[in-house]
Design a protein around this motif. Structure first.
Motif, PDB file in Angstrom:
ATOM      1  N   ALA A  92       7.479  -7.177   3.736  1.00 31.55           N
ATOM      2  CA  ALA A  92       7.912  -5.816   3.409  1.00 31.55           C
ATOM      3  C   ALA A  92       6.995  -5.192   2.381  1.00 31.55           C
ATOM      4  O   ALA A  92       6.390  -5.884   1.549  1.00 31.55           O
ATOM      5  CB  ALA A  92       9.352  -5.835   2.882  1.00 31.55           C
ATOM      6  N   ALA A  93       6.898  -3.867   2.451  1.00 29.95           N
ATOM      7  CA  ALA A  93       6.097  -3.146   1.461  1.00 29.95           C
ATOM      8  C   ALA A  93       6.690  -3.265   0.072  1.00 29.95           C
ATOM      9  O   ALA A  93       5.981  -3.117  -0.937  1.00 29.95           O
ATOM     10  CB  ALA A  93       5.990  -1.676   1.854  1.00 29.95           C
ATOM     11  N   ALA A  94       7.997  -3.557   0.006  1.00 28.37           N
ATOM     12  CA  ALA A  94       8.669  -3.666  -1.285  1.00 28.37           C
ATOM     13  C   ALA A  94       8.037  -4.754  -2.142  1.00 28.37           C
ATOM     14  O   ALA A  94       7.863  -4.585  -3.358  1.00 28.37           O
ATOM     15  CB  ALA A  94      10.155  -3.961  -1.074  1.00 28.37           C
ATOM     16  N   TRP A  95       7.669  -5.888  -1.534  1.00 29.35           N
ATOM     17  CA  TRP A  95       7.085  -6.994  -2.279  1.00 29.35           C
ATOM     18  C   TRP A  95       5.755  -6.577  -2.900  1.00 29.35           C
ATOM     19  O   TRP A  95       5.459  -6.873  -4.056  1.00 29.35           O
ATOM     20  CB  TRP A  95       6.941  -8.200  -1.371  1.00 29.35           C
ATOM     21  N   GLY A  96       4.940  -5.860  -2.135  1.00 23.75           N
ATOM     22  CA  GLY A  96       3.672  -5.376  -2.665  1.00 23.75           C
ATOM     23  C   GLY A  96       3.874  -4.377  -3.792  1.00 23.75           C
ATOM     24  O   GLY A  96       3.155  -4.423  -4.811  1.00 23.75           O
ATOM     25  N   ASP A  97       4.838  -3.477  -3.633  1.00 19.57           N
ATOM     26  CA  ASP A  97       5.099  -2.488  -4.694  1.00 19.57           C
ATOM     27  C   ASP A  97       5.551  -3.176  -5.981  1.00 19.57           C
ATOM     28  O   ASP A  97       5.132  -2.788  -7.084  1.00 19.57           O
ATOM     29  CB  ASP A  97       6.175  -1.499  -4.226  1.00 19.57           C
ATOM     30  N   ILE A  98       6.390  -4.184  -5.842  1.00 14.23           N
ATOM     31  CA  ILE A  98       6.897  -4.885  -7.020  1.00 14.23           C
ATOM     32  C   ILE A  98       5.761  -5.619  -7.730  1.00 14.23           C
ATOM     33  O   ILE A  98       5.626  -5.561  -8.960  1.00 14.23           O
ATOM     34  CB  ILE A  98       8.015  -5.862  -6.615  1.00 14.23           C
ATOM     35  N   GLN A  99       4.924  -6.316  -6.951  1.00 14.69           N
ATOM     36  CA  GLN A  99       3.811  -7.038  -7.562  1.00 14.69           C
ATOM     37  C   GLN A  99       2.880  -6.094  -8.317  1.00 14.69           C
ATOM     38  O   GLN A  99       2.467  -6.376  -9.449  1.00 14.69           O
ATOM     39  CB  GLN A  99       3.027  -7.779  -6.476  1.00 14.69           C
ATOM     40  N   LYS A 100       2.556  -4.986  -7.673  1.00 16.80           N
ATOM     41  CA  LYS A 100       1.647  -4.025  -8.290  1.00 16.80           C
ATOM     42  C   LYS A 100       2.233  -3.452  -9.573  1.00 16.80           C
ATOM     43  O   LYS A 100       1.538  -3.339 -10.605  1.00 16.80           O
ATOM     44  CB  LYS A 100       1.347  -2.902  -7.289  1.00 16.80           C
ATOM     45  N   THR A 101       3.502  -3.116  -9.545  1.00 15.95           N
ATOM     46  CA  THR A 101       4.144  -2.525 -10.719  1.00 15.95           C
ATOM     47  C   THR A 101       4.233  -3.519 -11.865  1.00 15.95           C
ATOM     48  O   THR A 101       3.943  -3.190 -13.026  1.00 15.95           O
ATOM     49  CB  THR A 101       5.555  -2.028 -10.347  1.00 15.95           C
ATOM     50  N   LEU A 102       4.619  -4.761 -11.560  1.00 15.73           N
ATOM     51  CA  LEU A 102       4.742  -5.773 -12.607  1.00 15.73           C
ATOM     52  C   LEU A 102       3.390  -6.082 -13.248  1.00 15.73           C
ATOM     53  O   LEU A 102       3.288  -6.219 -14.470  1.00 15.73           O
ATOM     54  CB  LEU A 102       5.357  -7.051 -12.028  1.00 15.73           C
ATOM     55  N   LYS A 103       2.362  -6.177 -12.423  1.00 14.73           N
ATOM     56  CA  LYS A 103       1.028  -6.488 -12.946  1.00 14.73           C
ATOM     57  C   LYS A 103       0.521  -5.365 -13.831  1.00 14.73           C
ATOM     58  O   LYS A 103      -0.130  -5.606 -14.863  1.00 14.73           O
ATOM     59  CB  LYS A 103       0.069  -6.727 -11.784  1.00 14.73           C
ATOM     60  N   HIS A 104       0.813  -4.128 -13.436  1.00 18.09           N
ATOM     61  CA  HIS A 104       0.351  -2.979 -14.214  1.00 18.09           C
ATOM     62  C   HIS A 104       1.113  -2.853 -15.539  1.00 18.09           C
ATOM     63  O   HIS A 104       0.518  -2.561 -16.587  1.00 18.09           O
ATOM     64  CB  HIS A 104       0.523  -1.699 -13.399  1.00 18.09           C
ATOM     65  N   ARG A 105       2.416  -3.093 -15.500  1.00 19.33           N
ATOM     66  CA  ARG A 105       3.243  -2.867 -16.688  1.00 19.33           C
ATOM     67  C   ARG A 105       3.238  -4.047 -17.649  1.00 19.33           C
ATOM     68  O   ARG A 105       3.301  -3.862 -18.873  1.00 19.33           O
ATOM     69  CB  ARG A 105       4.699  -2.574 -16.265  1.00 19.33           C
ATOM     70  N   TYR A 106       3.180  -5.274 -17.135  1.00 20.80           N
ATOM     71  CA  TYR A 106       3.365  -6.447 -17.998  1.00 20.80           C
ATOM     72  C   TYR A 106       2.455  -7.571 -17.535  1.00 20.80           C
ATOM     73  O   TYR A 106       2.907  -8.559 -16.950  1.00 20.80           O
ATOM     74  CB  TYR A 106       4.831  -6.881 -17.944  1.00 20.80           C
ATOM     75  N   PRO A 107       1.155  -7.478 -17.785  1.00 22.36           N
ATOM     76  CA  PRO A 107       0.222  -8.527 -17.347  1.00 22.36           C
ATOM     77  C   PRO A 107       0.589  -9.878 -17.975  1.00 22.36           C
ATOM     78  O   PRO A 107       1.049  -9.952 -19.108  1.00 22.36           O
ATOM     79  CB  PRO A 107      -1.133  -8.031 -17.865  1.00 22.36           C
ATOM     80  N   GLY A 108       0.391 -10.938 -17.199  1.00 23.47           N
ATOM     81  CA  GLY A 108       0.694 -12.278 -17.686  1.00 23.47           C
ATOM     82  C   GLY A 108       2.101 -12.738 -17.408  1.00 23.47           C
ATOM     83  O   GLY A 108       2.463 -13.867 -17.714  1.00 23.47           O
ATOM     84  N   LEU A 109       2.918 -11.885 -16.812  1.00 27.85           N
ATOM     85  CA  LEU A 109       4.286 -12.247 -16.479  1.00 27.85           C
ATOM     86  C   LEU A 109       4.307 -13.250 -15.329  1.00 27.85           C
ATOM     87  O   LEU A 109       3.560 -13.113 -14.356  1.00 27.85           O
ATOM     88  CB  LEU A 109       5.076 -10.996 -16.085  1.00 27.85           C
ATOM     89  N   GLN A 110       5.162 -14.248 -15.406  1.00 22.09           N
ATOM     90  CA  GLN A 110       5.301 -15.223 -14.318  1.00 22.09           C
ATOM     91  C   GLN A 110       6.345 -14.708 -13.328  1.00 22.09           C
ATOM     92  O   GLN A 110       7.474 -14.414 -13.701  1.00 22.09           O
ATOM     93  CB  GLN A 110       5.719 -16.596 -14.843  1.00 22.09           C
TER      94      GLN A 110
END
Length: 406
Positions: free
Chosen positions: A158-176
């Motif tokens: 789903a596109a949702a998984w890609g959107d979530i990954q992109k948002t998390l990486k942009h907002r909080y780098p280093g998050l597991q």
């Protein structure tokens, strides 16, 4: 004669109208399938009567129809009132009326058909879960401010998984990020979502969970109204954020989740702060703190200057000088008074010493006097107190002598 005989035979075997209808009634009313039958159709007409609600149910193409009745005592128990032009599902039994030569369906229950039935089931489940307290605000848990590990349950394609990954990486780098894939559409979706949530709980590292899907038609989101999924979210040991992707209606999963947003991107933005925003807030706080400190310093310097001016106006140095002079004068007075009293005390002591010397018996003895004591130690003051033969002790200025009265 032959025709009369044949007519007589037919007459003997022919059924009456009531006999035929009774036979048909027995066939219909004793049939196990027809005693309790579900029928779906479109209401073509409906008429309220004092005894009940009479309506006709027909196929949408008009090829067949059946008359129905809901007796007045049963109308209030219907989940859906029959209305002309609407499709419904009815539960009832077949009855045949000999006088009219008609059969009719006695209806016990009526439900909305199609989407209406889904809406009814949704509302019934919602009411039941609401009664259990699963939607209570007191059950909602707060999200961790700075989570180190989050879990995501959605479809890997789903596109949702890609959107979530992109948002998390942009907002909080280093998050597991722990990804627990699941089917989010179709008959297998509820079980798949429940298993995905269970995997996250068994892992035990995640501090918050995102359950997401990128929108779709209402029927495609049915899995998020499934009781199994709702209870899995309610029983999850960590906070759950839903981002199902539909704006108009809330699913039951949205109602039971700790936080509900409308898109996968919004869900990712909800679970983690933006480091850039945090940095800007930090800079703003530093600037505000600097301004406060500067203001405090300026205010303190102004207060100090005012106090100095007040000290100058009060002429405390002059007052201190006067008090010092006063203390010096009082000290001199105290010394003079002390010396005077000391001199008086010395003079008085000398007088007492001289008086004591004059009263000292030894001084009298030194002048040639003596002290005569009797044997009992008493001082002999007159001769009458003495008798011949008494022994006396005479104390001289130096030494003592014993004498005897003769």
């Amino acid at each position: 004669m032959a025709s009369d005989f044949a007519g007589s035979m037919i007459l003997d075997t022919a059924l009456s109208v009531s006999g035929l209808t009774d036979y048909l009634r027995l066939l219909l009313e004793n049939d196990e399938q027809l005693r309790q039958v579900w029928i779906v159709g479109e209401v073509s007409s409906a008429n309220n009567h004092r005894s009940g609600l009479f309506f006709t149910l027909q196929d949408p193409d008009g090829t067949a129809a059946i008359k129905c009745v809901v007796w007045s005592g049963q109308i209030a128990k219907l989940a859906q009132l029959p209305v002309a032009g609407e499709q419904i599902i009815v539960l009832g039994s077949i009855r045949l009326y000999p006088q009219r030569g008609e059969y009719q369906l006695t209806v016990w229950q009526a439900l909305p058909a199609g989407l209406g039935l889904q809406a009814l089931r949704y509302q019934q489940l919602k009411n039941r879960l609401l009664a259990e307290g699963l939607f209570d605000p007191q059950r909602k848990r707060s999200l961790p401010i700075h989570p180190q590990t989050i879990a995501v349950v959605t479809s890997p394609t789903a596109a949702a998984w890609g959107d979530i990954q992109k948002t998390l990486k942009h907002r909080y780098p280093g998050l597991q990020v722990l990804f627990s894939p699941a089917t989010v559409q179709g008959e297998q979706a509820p079980e798949s979502i429940v298993k995905a949530i269970a995997r996250v709980e068994r892992d035990g590292r995640a501090q918050v969970l995102i359950l997401s899907r990128g929108g779709g038609a209402v029927e495609e989101l049915a899995c998020f109204n499934d009781e199994r999924v709702v209870r899995a979210v309610a029983d999850c040991s960590i906070p759950v954020v839903t981002g199902i992707g539909h704006q108009r209606d809330e699913s039951l999963v949205d109602l039971v989740a700790d936080v509900c947003v409308h898109t996968p991107t919004a869900a990712a933005e909800t679970v983690v702060p933006s480091l850039a925003e945090l940095y800007n807030l930090h800079r703003q706080r530093v600037a505000a703190l600097h301004e406060v400190l500067l203001y405090s310093q300026t205010s303190a310097e102004n207060d100090l200057q005012r106090l100095r001016q007040r000290l100058l106006n009060l002429r405390l140095d002059k007052q201190l000088q006067q008090e010092a002079q006063k203390l010096t004068w009082q000290r001199q007075q105290l010394l003079q008074l002390t010396l005077g009293r000391s001199q008086q005390a010395k003079q008085h002591l000398q007088l007492l010493r001289e008086k004591l010397i004059s009263l000292d018996p030894k001084a009298v003895l030194q002048r040639g006097y003596a002290v005569v004591r009797q044997e009992n130690g008493a001082i002999a003051r007159t001769a009458a107190e003495l008798a011949v033969g008494d022994e006396l002790l005479i104390q001289l200025s130096q030494g003592e002598v014993k004498v005897k009265v003769i």
